[in-house]
Scaffold this motif. Sequence first.
Motif, PDB file in Angstrom:
ATOM      1  N   ASN A 344      -7.909  42.742 -18.399  1.00 27.31           N
ATOM      2  CA  ASN A 344      -7.129  42.993 -17.192  1.00 27.31           C
ATOM      3  C   ASN A 344      -6.671  41.672 -16.575  1.00 27.31           C
ATOM      4  N   ILE A 345      -5.483  41.696 -16.001  1.00 27.94           N
ATOM      5  CA  ILE A 345      -4.987  40.510 -15.302  1.00 27.94           C
ATOM      6  C   ILE A 345      -4.864  40.759 -13.809  1.00 27.94           C
ATOM      7  N   ALA A 346      -4.956  42.035 -13.383  1.00 24.57           N
ATOM      8  CA  ALA A 346      -4.802  42.346 -11.959  1.00 24.57           C
ATOM      9  C   ALA A 346      -5.492  43.664 -11.646  1.00 24.57           C
ATOM     10  N   SER A 347      -5.624  43.925 -10.373  1.00 26.43           N
ATOM     11  CA  SER A 347      -6.144  45.215  -9.926  1.00 26.43           C
ATOM     12  C   SER A 347      -4.980  46.102  -9.522  1.00 26.43           C
ATOM     13  N   TYR A 348      -5.256  47.386  -9.384  1.00 26.93           N
ATOM     14  CA  TYR A 348      -4.176  48.329  -9.092  1.00 26.93           C
ATOM     15  C   TYR A 348      -3.584  48.132  -7.693  1.00 26.93           C
ATOM     16  N   VAL A 349      -4.275  47.384  -6.826  1.00 28.19           N
ATOM     17  CA  VAL A 349      -3.763  47.186  -5.466  1.00 28.19           C
ATOM     18  C   VAL A 349      -2.836  45.980  -5.376  1.00 28.19           C
ATOM     19  N   GLU A 350      -2.701  45.211  -6.440  1.00 26.98           N
ATOM     20  CA  GLU A 350      -1.832  44.039  -6.401  1.00 26.98           C
ATOM     21  C   GLU A 350      -0.364  44.452  -6.475  1.00 26.98           C
ATOM     22  N   SER A 351       0.461  43.631  -5.884  1.00 29.77           N
ATOM     23  CA  SER A 351       1.901  43.911  -5.881  1.00 29.77           C
ATOM     24  C   SER A 351       2.507  43.587  -7.239  1.00 29.77           C
ATOM     25  N   ALA A 352       3.698  44.162  -7.469  1.00 24.32           N
ATOM     26  CA  ALA A 352       4.396  43.890  -8.724  1.00 24.32           C
ATOM     27  C   ALA A 352       4.692  42.404  -8.867  1.00 24.32           C
ATOM     28  N   GLU A 353       5.025  41.745  -7.757  1.00 25.96           N
ATOM     29  CA  GLU A 353       5.339  40.315  -7.802  1.00 25.96           C
ATOM     30  C   GLU A 353       4.133  39.510  -8.244  1.00 25.96           C
ATOM     31  N   SER A 354       2.961  39.869  -7.723  1.00 29.99           N
ATOM     32  CA  SER A 354       1.737  39.159  -8.090  1.00 29.99           C
ATOM     33  C   SER A 354       1.422  39.347  -9.564  1.00 29.99           C
ATOM     34  N   VAL A 355       1.570  40.580 -10.053  1.00 26.42           N
ATOM     35  CA  VAL A 355       1.310  40.848 -11.471  1.00 26.42           C
ATOM     36  C   VAL A 355       2.275  40.059 -12.348  1.00 26.42           C
ATOM     37  N   TYR A 356       3.547  40.064 -11.959  1.00 25.88           N
ATOM     38  CA  TYR A 356       4.549  39.338 -12.747  1.00 25.88           C
ATOM     39  C   TYR A 356       4.221  37.860 -12.826  1.00 25.88           C
ATOM     40  N   ASN A 357       3.854  37.272 -11.711  1.00 22.99           N
ATOM     41  CA  ASN A 357       3.562  35.837 -11.693  1.00 22.99           C
ATOM     42  C   ASN A 357       2.420  35.506 -12.636  1.00 22.99           C
ATOM     43  N   LYS A 358       1.404  36.334 -12.671  1.00 22.11           N
ATOM     44  CA  LYS A 358       0.265  36.080 -13.555  1.00 22.11           C
ATOM     45  C   LYS A 358       0.669  36.231 -15.021  1.00 22.11           C
ATOM     46  N   ILE A 359       1.483  37.234 -15.291  1.00 20.45           N
ATOM     47  CA  ILE A 359       1.916  37.461 -16.677  1.00 20.45           C
ATOM     48  C   ILE A 359       2.788  36.315 -17.177  1.00 20.45           C
ATOM     49  N   ARG A 360       3.724  35.881 -16.368  1.00 16.76           N
ATOM     50  CA  ARG A 360       4.690  34.866 -16.819  1.00 16.76           C
ATOM     51  C   ARG A 360       4.087  33.475 -16.938  1.00 16.76           C
ATOM     52  N   GLN A 361       2.889  33.293 -16.429  1.00 19.06           N
ATOM     53  CA  GLN A 361       2.216  32.007 -16.585  1.00 19.06           C
ATOM     54  C   GLN A 361       1.569  31.859 -17.959  1.00 19.06           C
ATOM     55  N   GLN A 362       1.493  32.949 -18.700  1.00 17.78           N
ATOM     56  CA  GLN A 362       0.834  32.913 -20.000  1.00 17.78           C
ATOM     57  C   GLN A 362       1.830  32.520 -21.095  1.00 17.78           C
ATOM     58  N   GLU A 363       1.296  31.901 -22.138  1.00 18.14           N
ATOM     59  CA  GLU A 363       2.134  31.548 -23.283  1.00 18.14           C
ATOM     60  C   GLU A 363       2.541  32.826 -24.033  1.00 18.14           C
ATOM     61  N   ASN A 364       3.769  32.787 -24.537  1.00 22.23           N
ATOM     62  CA  ASN A 364       4.294  33.910 -25.323  1.00 22.23           C
ATOM     63  C   ASN A 364       4.148  35.242 -24.578  1.00 22.23           C
ATOM     64  N   TRP A 365       4.395  35.206 -23.269  1.00 23.19           N
ATOM     65  CA  TRP A 365       4.191  36.407 -22.454  1.00 23.19           C
ATOM     66  C   TRP A 365       5.115  37.556 -22.863  1.00 23.19           C
ATOM     67  N   LYS A 366       6.300  37.228 -23.377  1.00 30.10           N
ATOM     68  CA  LYS A 366       7.215  38.302 -23.774  1.00 30.10           C
ATOM     69  C   LYS A 366       6.679  39.073 -24.977  1.00 30.10           C
ATOM     70  N   GLU A 367       5.997  38.383 -25.884  1.00 29.15           N
ATOM     71  CA  GLU A 367       5.402  39.053 -27.034  1.00 29.15           C
ATOM     72  C   GLU A 367       4.141  39.831 -26.621  1.00 29.15           C
ATOM     73  N   LYS A 368       3.416  39.294 -25.648  1.00 29.19           N
ATOM     74  CA  LYS A 368       2.172  39.928 -25.214  1.00 29.19           C
ATOM     75  C   LYS A 368       2.416  41.136 -24.301  1.00 29.19           C
TER      76      LYS A 368
END
Length: 489
Positions: A344-368
Amino acid sequence: MKKNLMLMLVLSVWTMLYSCSESDKESSEVSLTVSPSKVEFGAQGGSRELAVVTTAEAWTASSDAEWCKIEQAGEKLKLTVEGHNEVELRTTKVTVKAERAVDQIVEVRQSAAVAANLELLCEGKYSGELEFAAKQKETKTVTIETNQADVKIDTAETASWCHITLAEDNTSLSVTLDLNSEPARETVFTVIAGTESNKAKESVKVKQADGSVKIELSTQEIQLNSLGYRDIITVTAELDGGELKAVSDADWCKVEVANDRIIISAPVNFGRAERNAVVSVSTEAMAKPVEVKVLQTGEELKMGSILSYKGKEVGIVIRNENNQVDVWALEEKEGLVWSTETKNIASYVESAESVYNKIRQQENWKEKYPVFAYCAEMDEKTGMEGWYIPEADVSGMFPNRLNVILNKNLSVFNKVLEALGQMQYDDNTNKIYAKYWTCSEGSQDGVNNVFIWQYTPYTFNGEFNKTSTESRNSTFPSIITRCVWSYKY
């Protein structure tokens, strides 16, 4: 006796008179000869000595032409003929005189010169034209081939930006141009070989490429929607260090220049008449700016309205309040995996913006994260930045989340979907088109899961992946991805 005496007297007088006559005759005859009596010279001229033989004590000579010079030296007469470039034979005469002698005439002939010829070569080719770049300092050398010694450059019609230098030996010339910041230009110069009566000439055209600042825009007509969301024009230009400027003739039309882009936007124009503006794009070096016509529409944007961008329908307005518009994409995609990651990278109470920021910080995020990569794809397709997967109201604590609003207003959206020829939603929970990914994650019994929301009036069905080994690889292959776009104005 008297008769004999008389006869002797007459004979004596006759003898005396005869002797005097012979003496006078001898004294009046003087010899004078000149050799040779005909002389020929080539066109290049030269000198020649003539022999003068005479019994006179002195002699003189004269020439009928200035180009034939004479010089007396003892028993010699020296003729010097100047070179000439005439294409016709020329003749004159030299007269030699002595007292009591017959004048001697020497005929002087000078052959015609060869007709002038001229050929100009640049890099071994005929150079009737020379072409130069606009912004590159360069010199072109032209070889001069001619049978004439006299070579001149006529620059009477040559522009001041064209500089021509003739080599000292007249066998070549060089051409250098000033750098050009104007439209394509040309000039001419003429090479003249020979003299007035026997000459050859060649004109050379000099061309220089367009050096004016040229601005090419990706478009010269744009349409802003009533929201006034920006449109971006790409600029292609060789500015030569000049500053790109863009100015609107209307206060409501906002213009920003950012490197090679011009960003045009406007305040909202909901429910008003269309309005027009003209944006002038230029640099200091441009004589005339490039104009962009701007049209802003005035449609209302309320729940169920269709949002268009650049004249293309892109989504359905979910809500327009508190200076923010939320738009549900018309396009959707089926069969995408939410993620290939198990953590998991976030909890269900987090905003879409917060989830996106965490995802896009990862390498190869588009493939993941294929679902989120699809949102980035929507950015590229529409030209509108910021498409995202909305969060879900899992706990009932967030009545303003989009899934709740959509479910509560399903009849409104079904009418829009019907008009668009798209699948409508009802309370049939088995319909596969009712299930959509959210960005909300959670954990149940130690198993990572992703919540799914579906269209069932006034309810939310939170479904999720059921095993950690299948984490993010949906148990429900029919789950659909549809993005949302939000804009604060």
